[in-house]
Design a protein around this motif. Structure first.
Motif, PDB file in Angstrom:
ATOM      1  N   LYS A  14       0.731  -1.185  -0.083  1.00  0.00           N
ATOM      2  CA  LYS A  14      -0.020   0.035   0.041  1.00  0.00           C
ATOM      3  C   LYS A  14       0.844   1.279  -0.069  1.00  0.00           C
ATOM      4  O   LYS A  14       1.678   1.449   0.807  1.00  0.00           O
ATOM      5  N   THR A  41       1.516  13.237   7.584  1.00  0.00           N
ATOM      6  CA  THR A  41       2.690  12.870   8.365  1.00  0.00           C
ATOM      7  C   THR A  41       3.922  12.146   7.892  1.00  0.00           C
ATOM      8  O   THR A  41       4.897  12.226   8.041  1.00  0.00           O
ATOM      9  N   THR A  42       3.416  11.225   6.880  1.00  0.00           N
ATOM     10  CA  THR A  42       4.466  10.264   6.143  1.00  0.00           C
ATOM     11  C   THR A  42       5.344  11.332   5.522  1.00  0.00           C
ATOM     12  O   THR A  42       6.349  11.309   5.504  1.00  0.00           O
TER      13      THR A  42
HETATM   14  N1  ADP Z   1       4.251   3.070   9.913  1.00  0.00           N
HETATM   15  C1  ADP Z   1       3.269   2.565   8.974  1.00  0.00           C
HETATM   16  N2  ADP Z   1       2.652   1.438   8.787  1.00  0.00           N
HETATM   17  C2  ADP Z   1       1.864   1.065   7.813  1.00  0.00           C
HETATM   18  N3  ADP Z   1       1.051   2.030   7.230  1.00  0.00           N
HETATM   19  C3  ADP Z   1       1.249   3.428   7.713  1.00  0.00           C
HETATM   20  C4  ADP Z   1       2.380   3.658   8.610  1.00  0.00           C
HETATM   21  N4  ADP Z   1       2.269   4.935   8.880  1.00  0.00           N
HETATM   22  C5  ADP Z   1       1.386   5.518   7.934  1.00  0.00           C
HETATM   23  N5  ADP Z   1       0.697   4.545   7.476  1.00  0.00           N
HETATM   24  C6  ADP Z   1      -0.547   4.673   6.416  1.00  0.00           C
HETATM   25  O1  ADP Z   1      -0.516   5.493   5.571  1.00  0.00           O
HETATM   26  C7  ADP Z   1      -1.298   6.311   5.190  1.00  0.00           C
HETATM   27  C8  ADP Z   1      -1.157   7.898   5.389  1.00  0.00           C
HETATM   28  O2  ADP Z   1      -0.775   8.084   6.932  1.00  0.00           O
HETATM   29  P1  ADP Z   1      -0.394   9.582   7.384  1.00  0.00           P
HETATM   30  O3  ADP Z   1       0.817   9.966   6.753  1.00  0.00           O
HETATM   31  O4  ADP Z   1      -0.316   9.209   9.010  1.00  0.00           O
HETATM   32  O5  ADP Z   1      -1.625  10.229   7.198  1.00  0.00           O
HETATM   33  P2  ADP Z   1      -2.105  11.996   7.697  1.00  0.00           P
HETATM   34  O6  ADP Z   1      -0.954  12.526   8.793  1.00  0.00           O
HETATM   35  O7  ADP Z   1      -2.342  12.590   6.689  1.00  0.00           O
HETATM   36  O8  ADP Z   1      -3.143  11.360   8.749  1.00  0.00           O
HETATM   37  C9  ADP Z   1      -2.635   6.019   6.157  1.00  0.00           C
HETATM   38  O9  ADP Z   1      -3.450   5.022   5.314  1.00  0.00           O
HETATM   39  C10 ADP Z   1      -1.783   4.931   7.337  1.00  0.00           C
HETATM   40  O10 ADP Z   1      -2.605   4.353   7.736  1.00  0.00           O
END
Ligand code: ADP
Ligand code: MG
Length: 311
Positions: A14, A41-42
């Motif tokens: 994903k 955040t990512t």
């Molecule tokens: N360490 C991780 N492992 C697996 N999936 C992740 C991880 N971090 C984020 N995700 C997935 O990546 C996507 C984007 O998350 P994130 O960057 O936290 O979004 P936001 O900060 O916009 O809410 C989400 O679907 C989240 O579940």
């Protein structure tokens, strides 16, 4: 200058973000807007060098975030999501500790930290243990921590999340005051945030950038526009050209062509103008068939939802 080019981050199969590219010029305050799970955040973790992308690259001040990570980190202040603070430390002790980590020389630490505490409005709690502080004050300490070392760039992940309305206003004011001499990118999942604080907005949805503009332009573009949705039978390009010629029509897009010559079109016009009559007349005059016509006026909230939710 922050240059983000074709970032993709995959967790398993994903993609959390896909092909994300944008630039941020010196002195800009950019809002990174998107619903929860969009990939804000990512992206920010990659920008700050905390996690590597699966592909793509980030340059800050011309330097690669990973190849030159130590130099880049000196230029960056980062407020991570869920501000990790050392809860048992006093505010001033905590900031001194961060200053040591960021290699602020010992003789300058005290003055530097006093100045930051003043800017952030936390001088009065400098001797308090962090765990005794309200959420709003903790957020200020988080921002103070990001300011240590006087970084050129600030990356703030949802700086106002979880705050009450009064605290939100205070934090916004603080960010605005910092904007005078810094380049800032802040993420948020709420719309009003960006129109108040930011010079530009990047909207991300499901890991992809879906819009990028100034809050003003976005608002004008999105709320000042009415759309008419049409289904017509005829030749797509000819229809498009004729409809574009109508006064007050600003844009014609072919949304879909169906087998049998049916075409879905979206016609944008000035909000005040009702172009439906002219559209119908033009279509009839050209001997095309008009099968459907519907008008919709979009507000900023709706547009944000439209841009960020799947149909
Ligand atoms: N360490 C991780 N492992 C697996 N999936 C992740 C991880 N971090 C984020 N995700 C997935 O990546 C996507 C984007 O998350 P994130 O960057 O936290 O979004 P936001 O900060 O916009 O809410 C989400 O679907 C989240 O579940
Ligand atoms: Mg997040």
């Amino acid at each position: 200058m922050i240059e983000v080019s074709k970032l993709t981050k995959k967790y398993g199969d994903k993609a959390a973000i896909q092909d994300v590219s944008f630039n941020i010029a010196q002195g800009e305050v950019v809002g990174f807007l998107g619903p929860n799970g969009a990939g804000k955040t990512t992206t920010m973790r990659i920008l700050t060098g905390y996690i590597p992308p699966t592909s793509g690259e980030v340059k800050i001040g011309g330097l690669d975030v990973f190849a030159d990570s130590l130099v880049v980190r000196q230029k960056l202040g980062y407020l991570p999501e869920n501000t990790p603070l050392y809860l048992d430390m006093d505010v001033e002790v905590f900031l001194k500790y961060i200053a040591a980590l960021k290699k602020v020389t010992a003789d300058k630490r005290q003055t530097h930290i006093r100045k930051i505490m003043k800017i952030c409005g936390i001088s009065n709690v400098s001797q308090s243990t962090i765990k005794t502080l309200s959420k709003g004050y903790r957020q200020r300490v988080g921002i103070a921590q990001a300011l240590v070392g006087n970084p050129e760039y600030l990356i703030l992940d949802e700086p106002t999340i979880g705050l009450d309305p009064k605290q939100i206003i205070e934090i916004r004011e603080l960010i605005k005051s910092l904007a005078e001499d810094k380049t800032i990118i802040l993420s948020t999942h709420i719309l009003p945030e960006v129109s108040i604080t930011c010079t530009r907005v990047i909207i991300i949805s499901e890991g992809k950038i879906v819009a990028e503009d100034t809050p003003n332009n976005l608002e004008n573009r999105l709320s000042g526009v009415a759309k008419v949705l049409l289904t017509v039978k005829g030749q797509p390009e000819k229809i498009k050209l004729s409809l574009q010629d109508i006064t007050d029509v600003t844009e014609v897009n072919i949304k879909k062509t169906h087998p049998g010559g049916l075409i879905d079109l979206e016609v944008a016009s000035q909000k005040e103008a009702d172009v439906r009559k002219e559209l119908a007349q033009t279509i009839v005059r050209n001997d095309w068939d008009l099968l459907e016509m519907r008008r919709e006026v979009l507000g900023l909230e709706e547009i944000f939802l439209k841009l960020t939710t799947k149909e």
